[in-house]
Write an enzyme that holds these catalytic residues in place. Structure first.
Site, PDB file in Angstrom:
ATOM      1  N   ARG A   1       2.293   5.182  17.151  1.00 18.50           N
ATOM      2  CA  ARG A   1       1.807   6.233  16.235  1.00 18.50           C
ATOM      3  C   ARG A   1       2.271   7.633  16.608  1.00 18.50           C
ATOM      4  O   ARG A   1       2.695   8.390  15.733  1.00 18.50           O
ATOM      5  CB  ARG A   1       0.278   6.191  16.109  1.00 18.50           C
ATOM      6  CG  ARG A   1      -0.287   4.863  15.616  1.00 18.50           C
ATOM      7  CD  ARG A   1       0.489   4.276  14.487  1.00 18.50           C
ATOM      8  NE  ARG A   1      -0.103   3.060  13.962  1.00 18.50           N
ATOM      9  CZ  ARG A   1       0.541   2.185  13.206  1.00 18.50           C
ATOM     10  NH1 ARG A   1       1.810   2.387  12.887  1.00 18.50           N
ATOM     11  NH2 ARG A   1      -0.054   1.107  12.768  1.00 18.50           N
TER      12      ARG A   1
ATOM     13  N   ASP B   1       0.809  -1.218   0.000  1.00 16.23           N
ATOM     14  CA  ASP B   1       0.000   0.000   0.000  1.00 16.23           C
ATOM     15  C   ASP B   1       0.846   1.273   0.000  1.00 16.23           C
ATOM     16  O   ASP B   1       0.605   2.175  -0.793  1.00 16.23           O
ATOM     17  CB  ASP B   1      -0.948   0.010   1.206  1.00 16.23           C
ATOM     18  CG  ASP B   1      -1.948  -1.131   1.126  1.00 16.23           C
ATOM     19  OD1 ASP B   1      -2.626  -1.241   0.098  1.00 16.23           O
ATOM     20  OD2 ASP B   1      -2.029  -1.928   2.079  1.00 16.23           O
TER      21      ASP B   1
ATOM     22  N   ASP C   1      -5.720   4.428  13.984  1.00 18.71           N
ATOM     23  CA  ASP C   1      -4.392   4.954  13.673  1.00 18.71           C
ATOM     24  C   ASP C   1      -4.426   6.292  12.931  1.00 18.71           C
ATOM     25  O   ASP C   1      -3.584   7.156  13.158  1.00 18.71           O
ATOM     26  CB  ASP C   1      -3.592   3.912  12.889  1.00 18.71           C
ATOM     27  CG  ASP C   1      -3.208   2.727  13.772  1.00 18.71           C
ATOM     28  OD1 ASP C   1      -3.052   2.941  14.994  1.00 18.71           O
ATOM     29  OD2 ASP C   1      -3.066   1.606  13.261  1.00 18.71           O
TER      30      ASP C   1
ATOM     31  N   SER D   1      -4.129  -7.891   8.220  1.00 17.33           N
ATOM     32  CA  SER D   1      -3.543  -6.574   8.367  1.00 17.33           C
ATOM     33  C   SER D   1      -2.734  -6.613   9.655  1.00 17.33           C
ATOM     34  O   SER D   1      -3.283  -6.806  10.738  1.00 17.33           O
ATOM     35  CB  SER D   1      -4.659  -5.534   8.435  1.00 17.33           C
ATOM     36  OG  SER D   1      -4.122  -4.337   8.921  1.00 17.33           O
TER      37      SER D   1
HETATM   38  N1  ARG Z   1      -6.803  -2.051  16.979  1.00 20.17           N
HETATM   39  C1  ARG Z   1      -5.478  -1.751  17.425  1.00 20.17           C
HETATM   40  C2  ARG Z   1      -5.358  -0.321  17.831  1.00 20.17           C
HETATM   41  O1  ARG Z   1      -6.138   0.473  17.430  1.00 20.17           O
HETATM   42  C3  ARG Z   1      -4.414  -2.153  16.461  1.00 20.17           C
HETATM   43  C4  ARG Z   1      -4.464  -1.557  15.101  1.00 20.17           C
HETATM   44  C5  ARG Z   1      -3.239  -1.938  14.355  1.00 20.17           C
HETATM   45  N2  ARG Z   1      -3.372  -2.119  12.986  1.00 20.17           N
HETATM   46  C6  ARG Z   1      -3.422  -3.309  12.354  1.00 20.17           C
HETATM   47  N3  ARG Z   1      -3.373  -3.270  11.063  1.00 20.17           N
HETATM   48  N4  ARG Z   1      -3.493  -4.445  12.949  1.00 20.17           N
HETATM   49  O2  ARG Z   1      -4.464   0.036  18.547  1.00 20.17           O
END
Ligand code: ARG
Length: 400
Positions: free
Chosen positions: A95, A14, A124, A175
């Protein structure tokens, strides 16, 4: 003058496609930034070169592993941060750090825009954009996947059409986001919340059911921060790395959770955080020994508030900083050693000792040497229960 845009680059399909995609749509030169937060996997130089091969004008890598361990994972540990009592904030912690590096690189390279590859459905995007709004308010944020229709199918077609040096067939059905503090895995069959996770979702830990000899580890803390393992002085980065390995071997830190996202969606995620869970178990127990009761009770609430703020993308809020000042003060006496037994998916505390502990053998013992005056308890219990007793008397009379 040509505009410049800094892209948070992972090396995957991506964000590789995003380089050309945003260059075409904005006319800007793309600077790819890959931040090492301990995600492992491909070598960062390979990733740096791939960005150039995909059309980036410049490609930068930042080794942020020590910074991530010390300034992000350690505060999370001092807060015993577990969102919904189980998720150690893995992705939520990285992040704000990546946002800070994006802001720095944008400034250094005179970029007026920043881009990320998040969708509009997750947390995110919030964490990146709120971070950037606080750190670089003049920089515009672009999110091609969310805002300009860069769907997965289109990304694959684009990569094939332009002959980008990125494999589209090796793409995992999941993912995945991973860093030093753990690994998050979602989508694919996990979207059926009744379906058990297949073995291939795991990357940081072994099956806890595999027969294996237990491992014993002693973690030493100074003022709430781990400083040594088995008497070897180590940095936070080294400690987390070693415990990921040792606790991961025993399948510790696997979490299967349906969680409440900030954007209102419930989603199912598989986490693995062997080191984080082992450290939080040890740290919590040392606090049980070293914190005065009311401080401990209040700190639990403060830690939960801290956790929710960070989950909700508000790392750069004044409340997070103020809570940390409280947490640092509360941690002043959290010094000592905890022994853990790693086995069968569990990190079990089997011993604790502290020069600053409040555990008093004389008060606790039922053997000779008891220094607790049991005679005082009788009057205490009577007065403690007095308001409830008076109310119960009244209710009985009213009912008769
Ligand atoms: N749901 C988790 C959070 O918001 C992890 C998100 C991470 N992304 C992924 N593609 N698994 O912190």
């Amino acid at each position: 003058m040509t505009q410049r845009i800094v892209l948070a680059y992972s090396g995957g399909l991506d964000t590789s496609v995003a380089i050309g995609w945003i260059a075409e749509r904005t006319g800007a030169e793309v600077i790819a930034l890959a931040v090492d937060v301990g995600q492992g996997g491909e070598d960062l130089e390979t990733i740096r070169q791939r960005a150039l091969a995909c059309g980036a004008a410049e490609s930068v890598v930042a080794d942020a592993r020590d910074e991530f361990a010390t300034d992000f994972c350690m505060p999370a540990l001092r807060a015993n941060a577990l969102y919904m009592d189980r998720y150690p904030l893995v992705s939520a912690l990285s992040r704000p750090l990546i946002a800070a590096h994006l802001a720095t690189v944008a400034k250094e390279h005179g970029a007026s825009m920043v881009a990320h590859g998040c969708t509009g459905k997750g947390n995110d995007q919030v964490r990146f954009e709120v971070g950037l709004a606080c750190l670089a308010p003049d920089v515009k944020v672009i999110a091609p996947v969310r805002d300009s229709g860069m769907t997965r199918d289109k990304a694959i077609a684009y990569a094939a059409e332009k002959g980008l040096p990125i494999s589209v067939t090796s793409r995992s059905p999941y993912s995945i986001d991973q860093n030093l503090w753990g690994r998050s895995c979602e989508t694919g069959h996990l979207e059926d919340i009744w379906e058990a996770p297949h073995d291939d979702v795991y990357g940081y830990s072994s099956d806890p059911a595999l027969p294996r000899e237990p491992d014993e580890v002693v973690v030493s803390f100074a003022e709430g921060t781990p400083v040594a393992i088995d008497d070897r002085k180590l940095s936070p980065l080294e400690i987390i790395t070693e415990l990921n390995e040792r606790a991961g071997m025993h399948g510790i830190g696997r979490v299967d959770l349906v969680e409440d996202r900030l954007v209102g969606i419930k989603s199912r995620e598989i986490y693995e955080a062997p080191g984080a869970i082992a450290l939080i178990s040890a740290h919590t127990e040392l606090e049980n020994v070293c914190l005065e009761r009311d401080l401990a009770r209040f700190k639990r609430q403060a830690g939960q508030r801290w956790t929710e703020l960070v989950y909700d993308g508000l790392w750069f809020s004044p409340l997070r900083r103020a809570l940390e000042a409280f947490m640092d003060e509360a941690s002043r006496h959290v010094t000592g050693d905890v022994r853990l037994r790693l086995h069968g998916g569990m990190a079990v505390v089997t011993g604790r000792r502290s020069p600053a502990g409040l555990y008093d053998y004389g008060l606790a013992t039922y053997d000779t040497g008891d220094s607790f005056d049991q005679g005082l308890a009788k009057g205490f219990v009577e007065l403690w229960g007095l308001p409830s007793k008076i109310a119960a008397d009244r209710d009985r009379q009213a009912a008769s």
